[in-house]
Structure formats: structure tokens, C-alpha cells
Motif scaffolding. Structure first.
Motif, PDB file in Angstrom:
ATOM      1  N   PRO A 466       0.699  -0.989   0.185  1.00 57.19           N
ATOM      2  CA  PRO A 466      -0.017   0.210   0.094  1.00 57.19           C
ATOM      3  C   PRO A 466       0.860   1.374   0.155  1.00 57.19           C
ATOM      4  CG  PRO A 466      -0.088  -0.953   2.577  1.00 57.19           C
ATOM      5  CD  PRO A 466       0.615  -1.874   1.219  1.00 57.19           C
ATOM      6  N   PRO A 467      -0.034   2.059  -0.114  1.00 55.27           N
ATOM      7  CA  PRO A 467       0.961   3.270  -0.272  1.00 55.27           C
ATOM      8  C   PRO A 467       1.618   4.240   0.984  1.00 55.27           C
ATOM      9  CG  PRO A 467      -0.936   4.584  -0.754  1.00 55.27           C
ATOM     10  CD  PRO A 467      -1.547   3.412  -0.926  1.00 55.27           C
ATOM     11  N   ALA A 468       2.648   4.269   1.040  1.00 58.16           N
ATOM     12  CA  ALA A 468       3.028   4.893   2.509  1.00 58.16           C
ATOM     13  C   ALA A 468       2.705   6.075   2.853  1.00 58.16           C
ATOM     14  CB  ALA A 468       5.313   5.658   2.348  1.00 58.16           C
ATOM     15  N   ALA A 469       2.368   6.370   3.355  1.00 54.32           N
ATOM     16  CA  ALA A 469       1.649   7.629   4.398  1.00 54.32           C
ATOM     17  C   ALA A 469       2.871   8.265   5.703  1.00 54.32           C
ATOM     18  CB  ALA A 469       0.627   7.547   5.088  1.00 54.32           C
ATOM     19  N   GLY A 470       3.037   9.656   5.669  1.00 53.28           N
ATOM     20  CA  GLY A 470       3.158   9.608   7.426  1.00 53.28           C
ATOM     21  C   GLY A 470       2.503  10.091   8.430  1.00 53.28           C
ATOM     22  N   HIS A 471       2.408  10.476   9.472  1.00 51.71           N
ATOM     23  CA  HIS A 471       1.969  10.631  10.599  1.00 51.71           C
ATOM     24  C   HIS A 471       1.248  11.841  10.539  1.00 51.71           C
ATOM     25  CE1 HIS A 471       5.582   8.182  13.350  1.00 51.71           C
ATOM     26  NE2 HIS A 471       5.612   7.692  12.045  1.00 51.71           N
ATOM     27  N   GLY A 472       0.393  11.443  10.768  1.00 55.42           N
ATOM     28  CA  GLY A 472      -0.501  12.371  11.065  1.00 55.42           C
ATOM     29  C   GLY A 472      -1.634  12.431   9.833  1.00 55.42           C
ATOM     30  N   SER A 473      -1.124  12.151   8.823  1.00 56.68           N
ATOM     31  CA  SER A 473      -2.090  12.003   7.675  1.00 56.68           C
ATOM     32  C   SER A 473      -2.853  11.133   7.745  1.00 56.68           C
ATOM     33  CB  SER A 473      -1.108  11.686   5.766  1.00 56.68           C
ATOM     34  OG  SER A 473      -1.110   9.960   6.755  1.00 56.68           O
ATOM     35  N   ALA A 476      -7.663   8.719   4.639  1.00 53.26           N
ATOM     36  CA  ALA A 476      -9.582   8.070   3.680  1.00 53.26           C
ATOM     37  C   ALA A 476      -9.870   8.757   2.584  1.00 53.26           C
ATOM     38  CB  ALA A 476     -10.782   9.493   4.732  1.00 53.26           C
ATOM     39  N   GLY A 477      -8.768   9.769   1.934  1.00 57.31           N
ATOM     40  CA  GLY A 477      -8.819  10.175   0.609  1.00 57.31           C
ATOM     41  C   GLY A 477     -10.005  11.257   0.523  1.00 57.31           C
ATOM     42  N   GLY A 478     -10.862  11.708   1.073  1.00 59.20           N
ATOM     43  CA  GLY A 478     -11.794  12.291   1.095  1.00 59.20           C
ATOM     44  C   GLY A 478     -13.358  11.630   0.935  1.00 59.20           C
ATOM     45  N   TYR A 514     -14.272  -1.972   0.856  1.00 64.74           N
ATOM     46  CA  TYR A 514     -12.835  -1.470   0.405  1.00 64.74           C
ATOM     47  C   TYR A 514     -12.388  -0.649  -0.804  1.00 64.74           C
ATOM     48  CZ  TYR A 514     -12.346  -4.172   4.220  1.00 64.74           C
ATOM     49  OH  TYR A 514     -12.068  -4.227   5.902  1.00 64.74           O
ATOM     50  N   ASP A 515     -11.820  -0.350  -1.283  1.00 67.57           N
ATOM     51  CA  ASP A 515     -11.762   0.598  -2.695  1.00 67.57           C
ATOM     52  C   ASP A 515     -11.867  -0.402  -3.763  1.00 67.57           C
ATOM     53  OD1 ASP A 515      -9.059  -1.216  -1.449  1.00 67.57           O
ATOM     54  OD2 ASP A 515      -8.085   1.176  -1.154  1.00 67.57           O
ATOM     55  N   VAL A 516     -11.244  -1.467  -3.596  1.00 71.18           N
ATOM     56  CA  VAL A 516     -10.408  -2.904  -4.284  1.00 71.18           C
ATOM     57  C   VAL A 516     -12.484  -2.821  -4.877  1.00 71.18           C
ATOM     58  CG1 VAL A 516      -8.960  -4.009  -3.666  1.00 71.18           C
ATOM     59  CG2 VAL A 516     -10.669  -4.607  -2.621  1.00 71.18           C
ATOM     60  N   GLN A 517     -13.491  -2.938  -4.051  1.00 73.08           N
ATOM     61  CA  GLN A 517     -14.723  -2.736  -4.218  1.00 73.08           C
ATOM     62  C   GLN A 517     -15.398  -1.868  -5.615  1.00 73.08           C
ATOM     63  OE1 GLN A 517     -15.740  -4.403  -0.551  1.00 73.08           O
ATOM     64  NE2 GLN A 517     -16.803  -5.977  -1.076  1.00 73.08           N
ATOM     65  N   PRO A 519     -14.149   0.222  -9.055  1.00 78.03           N
ATOM     66  CA  PRO A 519     -13.692   0.904  -9.212  1.00 78.03           C
ATOM     67  C   PRO A 519     -13.375   1.886 -10.097  1.00 78.03           C
ATOM     68  CG  PRO A 519     -15.256  -0.202  -9.902  1.00 78.03           C
ATOM     69  CD  PRO A 519     -15.673  -0.682  -8.954  1.00 78.03           C
ATOM     70  N   ASP A 520     -14.665   2.675  -9.301  1.00 73.47           N
ATOM     71  CA  ASP A 520     -14.675   4.074  -9.951  1.00 73.47           C
ATOM     72  C   ASP A 520     -14.096   5.273  -9.220  1.00 73.47           C
ATOM     73  OD1 ASP A 520     -16.307   3.659 -12.023  1.00 73.47           O
ATOM     74  OD2 ASP A 520     -18.328   4.264 -10.785  1.00 73.47           O
ATOM     75  N   LEU A 521     -13.585   4.536  -8.030  1.00 66.84           N
ATOM     76  CA  LEU A 521     -12.184   5.529  -7.379  1.00 66.84           C
ATOM     77  C   LEU A 521     -10.679   5.510  -7.931  1.00 66.84           C
ATOM     78  CD1 LEU A 521     -12.699   3.907  -3.453  1.00 66.84           C
ATOM     79  CD2 LEU A 521     -12.698   6.656  -4.847  1.00 66.84           C
ATOM     80  N   ASP A 522     -10.362   6.647  -7.819  1.00 62.95           N
ATOM     81  CA  ASP A 522      -9.226   6.612  -8.078  1.00 62.95           C
ATOM     82  C   ASP A 522      -7.489   7.063  -7.652  1.00 62.95           C
ATOM     83  OD1 ASP A 522      -7.115   7.733  -9.952  1.00 62.95           O
ATOM     84  OD2 ASP A 522      -6.828   9.258  -9.981  1.00 62.95           O
ATOM     85  N   GLY A 523      -7.561   5.391  -7.157  1.00 56.06           N
ATOM     86  CA  GLY A 523      -6.268   5.005  -6.680  1.00 56.06           C
ATOM     87  C   GLY A 523      -6.836   3.508  -5.465  1.00 56.06           C
ATOM     88  N   PRO A 524      -5.704   3.827  -4.177  1.00 57.82           N
ATOM     89  CA  PRO A 524      -5.686   3.324  -3.277  1.00 57.82           C
ATOM     90  C   PRO A 524      -6.841   4.605  -1.954  1.00 57.82           C
ATOM     91  CG  PRO A 524      -3.785   3.126  -3.525  1.00 57.82           C
ATOM     92  CD  PRO A 524      -4.419   3.410  -4.582  1.00 57.82           C
ATOM     93  N   VAL A 525      -7.494   3.773  -1.201  1.00 55.67           N
ATOM     94  CA  VAL A 525      -7.900   4.867  -0.637  1.00 55.67           C
ATOM     95  C   VAL A 525      -8.465   4.243   1.363  1.00 55.67           C
ATOM     96  CG1 VAL A 525      -9.311   6.875  -1.493  1.00 55.67           C
ATOM     97  CG2 VAL A 525     -10.569   4.781  -1.356  1.00 55.67           C
ATOM     98  N   LEU A 526      -8.267   4.762   2.838  1.00 54.58           N
ATOM     99  CA  LEU A 526      -8.537   3.542   3.528  1.00 54.58           C
ATOM    100  C   LEU A 526      -7.232   2.253   3.757  1.00 54.58           C
ATOM    101  CD1 LEU A 526     -11.912   3.909   3.711  1.00 54.58           C
ATOM    102  CD2 LEU A 526     -11.012   5.392   4.739  1.00 54.58           C
ATOM    103  N   ARG A 527      -6.442   3.130   3.349  1.00 51.46           N
ATOM    104  CA  ARG A 527      -5.749   1.907   2.960  1.00 51.46           C
ATOM    105  C   ARG A 527      -3.155   2.367   3.070  1.00 51.46           C
ATOM    106  NH1 ARG A 527      -5.616  -3.031   1.087  1.00 51.46           N
ATOM    107  NH2 ARG A 527      -7.972  -2.456   0.437  1.00 51.46           N
ATOM    108  N   ALA A 528      -3.210   2.256   3.869  1.00 49.26           N
ATOM    109  CA  ALA A 528      -1.883   2.930   3.877  1.00 49.26           C
ATOM    110  C   ALA A 528      -1.219   2.051   4.366  1.00 49.26           C
ATOM    111  CB  ALA A 528      -2.112   4.403   4.464  1.00 49.26           C
ATOM    112  N   ARG A 529       0.698   2.458   4.632  1.00 50.55           N
ATOM    113  CA  ARG A 529       1.580   1.740   5.140  1.00 50.55           C
ATOM    114  C   ARG A 529       2.341   3.099   6.366  1.00 50.55           C
ATOM    115  NH1 ARG A 529       5.514  -2.007   2.362  1.00 50.55           N
ATOM    116  NH2 ARG A 529       3.841  -3.466   2.358  1.00 50.55           N
ATOM    117  N   PHE A 530       2.858   2.837   7.247  1.00 50.06           N
ATOM    118  CA  PHE A 530       3.154   3.186   8.424  1.00 50.06           C
ATOM    119  C   PHE A 530       4.401   3.643   8.390  1.00 50.06           C
ATOM    120  CE2 PHE A 530      -1.941   4.491   8.325  1.00 50.06           C
ATOM    121  CZ  PHE A 530      -1.243   6.586   8.114  1.00 50.06           C
ATOM    122  N   THR A 531       4.950   3.479   9.566  1.00 47.71           N
ATOM    123  CA  THR A 531       6.236   3.627  10.426  1.00 47.71           C
ATOM    124  C   THR A 531       6.893   3.984  10.774  1.00 47.71           C
ATOM    125  OG1 THR A 531       7.966   3.192   7.410  1.00 47.71           O
ATOM    126  CG2 THR A 531       8.987   2.905   9.918  1.00 47.71           C
TER     127      THR A 531
END
Length: 649
Positions: A466-473, A476-478, A514-517, A519-531
Motif C-alpha cells: 500500500p502507499p506510504a503515509a506520514g504521521h498525522g496524514s 480517507a481520500g476525501g 473496500y477500495d478494491v470493490q 472501481p470508480d475510485l482513483d487509487g488506493p484509499v482507506l489503506r496505507a503503510r506507516f512506520t
């Protein structure tokens, strides 16, 4: 309701290895000072008799080594002379059923206490039953005074017992257990002992056949013989024992060998009249049919299977049937001369009994062949998994009498599941989840790290990378929904923060998709990778998850509908946590108070994935937020600490 009367004999049992040395203590415990040592004089028993004589020391004032098979009264009279001449006050017998029979015969005539030291698995030492031969006819009687006061089982004494005698003696004990199960005097206590004896004998005899020196197998068989004999001592005997006593007393056939040959045929004769007993014996043996299962066990361990090989003449079969029906006795099926004649002819010829009507087809040979086909697998774990899978599938098909049409429907089901499975939809994971298999495997894995946070199933909507995300980001992708601030900490099992842990997060939207269900969404949403940072923490904005249906437009959904189950999951957020030097953790956090957390079986979470310690508060708030983000109306706060384990913990 079952009515019964249960009487327990007063015998004392000493069981173990090397217990022969305790016999003198047992004599003194009974007040004995002048012991008659009984044996059958066989060369095979000579060393054991010498050891027992040495253990008794001055307590042994006389010996009688003439015990004979079927306990002839003439032999008993000879031994009585020794008892009187030597003023004997205690009997100690070492050997098999013949020596035990002589001790009982003497005790019932003199009221002397008995100590029996068995060297076979006959089990008669545990019964108040005495069978004596008078004028060529075996007469059986039962009385409390016949029961030995003490039995000393020394496993080491059975090590020298030849394998063929061990087999026939063990089957003799099996006969005690089988007949106890269909006796009119049976009780829950005798049932439990009999079934344990049957199962133990079924395990021990093949082990002994393969390795006669196997001490654990001999211990199990000796204990089973005691249990089986105790059963027989508490209940009446049926057709099998009466018939064997007739064959032995009238025709001089060897006792244990006769029991071995006759038992499967006596069981087959009674099977239709005692179906419950036979079903329980079959289950204890691990076979579909009890009479054939016993016959196959005897053949497997090299026991005799025909009266002809024991020396019985074919011309004597009708006379034996007539003698065995001369007096009535309790038996599940009426005993007739014609019926016994057929039984005896089958036993004389050594025929395998016909499977009981209605019993399952015996497909053990096929299953064994399939399992053996994996023997060449170099990977022992793979060999184990495939072997057990084959046995389990075969057993399932047999237990349910699976039809070709039903099996084809199962194949079609799996085929359709395969066709539906793509990079974004995993029908096989749905099947595993809805059958609870995923949760079973997860529970097994989690049980190995009890101090870590509970794991949970991965589910079908995980997407690697999944896409990397920073702390506090905001992940939900709007998308609309109740805002949620998550403040998550990752520690080890001691509570120390784990820095640089990689945490994948994914969840459904407020409509349960889920976003994979979508198809009209543009890119992954409600899904991310944190460190995680140095303090083991990371934070993010999202929305409150909702309950949602798993995909139910495929074979798994039709299965749920067919059994009246809903497809909904309780609201949750997924986490997959990995860190160097730690075990990965796949888990979920459930919204306390959410739908499908409670209810009757089949009405809760559709994939059985909820664990109590993963249900947590998503706390309602209004007003200022932790990072100052303006929010109109309600928002939720999720605070949680995950504990992850190190390898080996």
C-alpha cells in the motif's frame, strides 16, 4: 433411562515394573506365613518361579507345579493334598489362566486367600469366575470367594512371553471386554472400562507383533487385560465364553487360541441383536465393522483364525453345537443349534465374517495405499500434512456416505471459486474464513505467543504494497464518514517501544466497501503503510469503519444463504505489523458496540474473527482535535497499544 446394579469386587491391585519383589509384603498383609507356590511347571516360567520363590523366602513352605489347562478337578484334588499336609495359609500363583484357575479352585474349597502374579493377559485373575473340567465337561461357576484378594502385575514378567502367546492371550482379554458390553448386567462403569480395554488392545497388539520387547505396549496390554477381566467379573458371560468353554473342556482345544478363533464369529452372530455394542467396539477399534475388524486385527498380528488349525475335527462340529445349546444362558441373540452349527463351521474353515448389514464399507486398504503413496516425499512436514489430509477426506466421505453427485457439486463449487479469484478478490480465503478454518489456524498461531496482542484473520481485501503515509496524514481520500483519529503504539512484550515497525492499515468505508470493490475510485484509499517513530507511535486520520457484507455473489455467498447465515462482518480496522527481530502480527480492532459482535451462532461476525481483547473503544468526541484539525460535529478517537513478540517467544 438406564437402570443397573453395579458391584465392585474387593481385590487389591499392585501394578508396575519390578513389582514381583512386593509379593512377600502382600502375603504378610493378608496375614499369611505358610505359602503354597503354584505354577504349571513350564520351562518358560522356570526363571520367574525361581525369582518369586527367592522373593518369598521362608514364607514359601510348599510348591505345586502341576496346574493344567481347563482346571481338571483331579489336579485340584492333588493340590489339596499338599495344602493339608503343609498346613498352608496363603496361595500364591504365578503364570497364566491355568495357574489362576487352580488357585481359585483351591480357594473356593478352603477359603484361603489368594495372590495372583499373572504372566499372560488372560484377565481371569480379576474375576470371581471359575471354570473346572469334570468328566470331560467344563462347568463354570461364580462366587465372591473365588475372587483373588490381591493381584500383582509385573510388566517385566511378560517380556519373555512369546509373541504368538501374547497375541492369543491378548485376544482372550479382548473377548472379556466385548462380551461385557452386551451383557444384560452391563453398567456405565463396565462400559467405560471395556471400551478403554478394546482401544488399548487394538493399539498394543500390533505394536507387540512388530516389536515383542516394546515395554510400553506390554504395559498397555497388561493394563487392558486387567480392565477387561474386571468387566467380566462384574457381568455375566454370553455366547462366546460358553462356546469356548465347551470347545476347550469337551474337545481339549487350547484356551486362548480357541477364544482367538471364535471371537469374530461370535460377534458376527450377535451383531444384529447388539448393534449399539458393536458400533462402540467398532469406534474403539477404529474400523467400520466390529466383527470383521477383530478378524482383521487377529490376522494382522498372526493369530490363529480357524478351529481346523487348532486340531478340531470337522466331524465334531455338530456335537459341539449340541453341547453348547444344552443349557440356556443370557445372550443378545437366541442361541440355536442351527445357528451355532453355522458359526462353528465358519470358525472351523477360518472364513472372514460377512460385514454387518448396514455397516460402512471397509475402505481402509484404499486409504492406506493412498497414504503410502506419499512415503517417498522428502519433506516430512509435507508428507504428514498430505497423509492426514487424505485420511481426513476419506473418513469424511465414508461417514457421510458421499454420493458422486454431491462430490461433483463440491468440485464445481471449488472450480467456480477458482474462476472468481483475481488479484482483488479471493474467493478461497472467503471460503476458509466462513468455515472458521482461518480463525482456527490463527488461534493456533496466536496461542504460541500468549503475551502478544491477539492476532486475527487477514481477510480477502489485503493488497500488498500500500502507499506510504506520514504521521498525522488522512487516509480517507476525501470519502465521507465520521472522522476518526488513530493514535497507535507498537511495543514488545515487555512494553518497550518498537521503532521502525512497518504497519499496513486498511478498512472499509461508511457503506461497508473496500477500495478494491469500488472501481470508480482513483487509487488506493482507506489503506496505507506507516512506520513507527522512536517512541513506537504513529498517528493518522481516517473514518469510522462500518459493518459490511463479504462478497456474497459467488459460491461462498450461496453457501451462506443455503444454511441461513448472513454475510456481514462486524466493523473493524485491519493492521499488519512487521519489525526486524520480531514476529509479524496480523490483527484487527473492532468497534465496541458495533453490529454483529453479539448474538446467536450464525448471527455474529460471518467469519468468526472477533476476539474479546480486540474489541476496543472508538471514543466519541466533539470540539478540538489532537492535531488541531477543525472538525464540525462528532469525531472518534482510537488509542491502542499493540504488543508484538520476538521469535521464540
Amino acid at each position: 433411562m438406564r437402570s443397573f446394579v453395579h458391584t465392585t469386587g474387593p481385590s487389591r491391585v499392585v501394578f508396575g515394573a519390578g513389582t514381583l519383589s512386593q509379593v512377600s509384603d502382600e502375603v504378610e498383609r493378608l496375614g499369611g506365613a505358610r505359602v503354597l507356590l503354584l505354577s504349571d511347571g513350564s520351562p518358560a516360567l522356570r526363571q520367574d518361579v525361581e525369582r518369586l520363590r527367592a522373593a518369598l523366602g521362608d514364607l514359601a513352605v510348599a510348591e505345586f507345579d502341576g496346574a493344567a489347562m481347563h482346571t481338571p478337578v483331579g489336579v485340584t484334588e492333588q493340590a489339596l493334598g499338599t495344602v493339608r499336609e503343609q498346613r498352608v495359609d496363603c496361595l500364591v500363583a504365578i503364570g497364566g489362566g491355568s495357574t489362576t484357575g487352580l488357585a481359585k479352585a483351591l480357594a473356593v474349597r478352603t477359603d484361603l486367600p489368594q495372590i495372583i502374579v499373572p504372566t499372560t493377559y488372560a484377565g481371569s485373575e480379576a474375576t470371581p469366575v471359575l471354570g473346572e473340567t469334570v468328566d470331560g465337561r467344563k462347568v463354570t461357576r461364580s462366587a465372591p470367594g473365588i475372587l483373588p484378594e490381591t493381584v500383582v502385575y509385573d510388566i517385566e514378567l511378560t517380556l519373555g512371553l512369546p509373541a504368538p502367546i501374547s497375541v492369543t492371550s491378548g485376544v482372550n482379554a479382548l473377548a472379556h471386554a466385548v462380551e461385557a458390553l452386551y451383557s444384560p448386567d452391563a453398567t456405565p462403569v463396565t462400559d467405560a472400562m471395556a471400551l478403554e480395554a478394546v482401544a488399548a488392545i487394538a493399539r498394543a497388539l500390533p505394536a507387540l507383533h512388530d516389536d515383542p520387547s516394546a515395554l510400553e505396549a506390554r504395559a498397555e496390554l497388561l493394563q487392558a487385560a486387567w480392565l477387561a477381566g474386571t468387566c467380566l467379573g462384574a457381568v455375566g458371560m454370553g455366547l462366546h465364553h460358553k462356546l469356548c468353554h465347551t470347545l476347550g473342556g469337551t474337545f481339549g482345544l487350547p484356551h486362548a487360541d480357541t477364544h482367538t478363533v471364535v471371537l469374530p464369529h461370535a460377534m458376527a452372530y450377535n451383531a444384529a441383536a447388539a448393534p449399539d455394542a458393536m458400533d462402540r467396539v467398532a469406534r474403539a477399534l477404529g474400523v467400520p465393522d466390529a466383527p470383521t475388524g477383530v478378524f482383521d486385527l487377529i490376522r494382522r498380528v498372526g493369530g490363529p483364525t480357524s478351529l481346523r488349525e487348532l486340531g478340531m475335527a470337522e466331524a465334531d462340529l455338530n456335537r459341539a453345537a449340541e453341547a453348547a445349546t444344552a443349557q440356556p444362558y443370557p445372550n443378545p441373540r437366541e442361541v440355536t443349534r442351527t445357528g451355532l452349527a453355522g458359526l462353528l463351521r465358519d470358525a472351523w474353515q477360518g472364513r472372514r465374517p460377512q460385514p454387518t448389514a448396514g455397516s460402512a464399507l471397509d475402505l481402509r486398504a484404499l486409504t492406506d495405499e493412498v497414504v503410502a503413496s506419499f512415503d517417498g516425499c522428502a519433506n516430512p512436514r509435507l508428507r504428514q500434512l498430505l497423509s492426514d489430509l487424505a485420511r481426513t477426506l476419506h473418513s469424511y466421505a465414508i461417514r457421510n456416505d458421499l454420493t458422486p453427485r454431491e462430490w461433483q457439486r463440491a468440485v464445481d463449487f471449488l472450480t467456480e471459486a477458482g474462476h472468481l479469484t483475481t488479484d482483488t478478490r479471493q474467493e478461497f480465503i472467503l471460503l476458509s474464513d466462513t468455515l472458521g478454518v482461518s480463525s482456527v489456524v490463527d488461534a493456533l498461531a496466536n496461542s504460541r505467543t500468549p503475551e502478544a496482542t491477539s492476532s486475527a484473520i487477514l481477510g480477502p481485501f489485503y493488497v500488498a504494497g500500500p502507499p506510504a503515509a506520514g504521521h498525522g496524514s488522512d487516509i480517507a481520500g476525501g470519502l465521507t464518514g465520521t472522522p476518526m483519529w488513530a493514535d497507535i503504539t507498537v511495543t514488545d512484550q515487555e512494553g518497550e517501544p518498537v521503532a521502525d515497525a512497518v504497519v499496513d492499515v486498511w478498512q472499509s468505508n461508511e457503506d461497508g466497501f473496500y477500495d478494491v470493490q469500488l472501481p470508480d475510485l482513483d487509487g488506493p484509499v482507506l489503506r496505507a503503510r506507516f512506520t513507527t517513530g522512536a517512541d513506537g507511535r504513529f498517528t493518522f486520520w481516517s473514518i469510522l469503519p462500518s459493518e459490511y457484507p463479504i462478497p456474497d455473489d459467488g459460491p461462498v455467498g450461496r453457501m451462506l444463504s443455503a444454511v441461513g447465515r448472513h454475510p456481514y462482518r462486524a466493523p473493524h480496522v485491519h493492521f499488519l505489523i512487521s519489525a526486524p527481530g520480531h514476529q509479524p502480527l496480523v490483527t484487527q480492532l473492532f468497534v465496541r458496540g458495533g453490529a454483529y459482535l453479539d448474538g446467536a451462532p450464525g448471527q455474529r461476525d460471518a467469519v468468526f474473527g472477533v476476539k474479546d481483547d480486540l474489541i476496543t473503544d472508538f471514543v466519541r468526541h466533539t470540539g478540538p482535535t489532537p492535531d488541531g484539525r477543525p472538525v464540525d460535529g462528532e469525531w472518534r478517537l482510537l488509542e491502542f497499544t499493540f504488543r508484538i513478540a520476538r521469535p521464540g517467544h
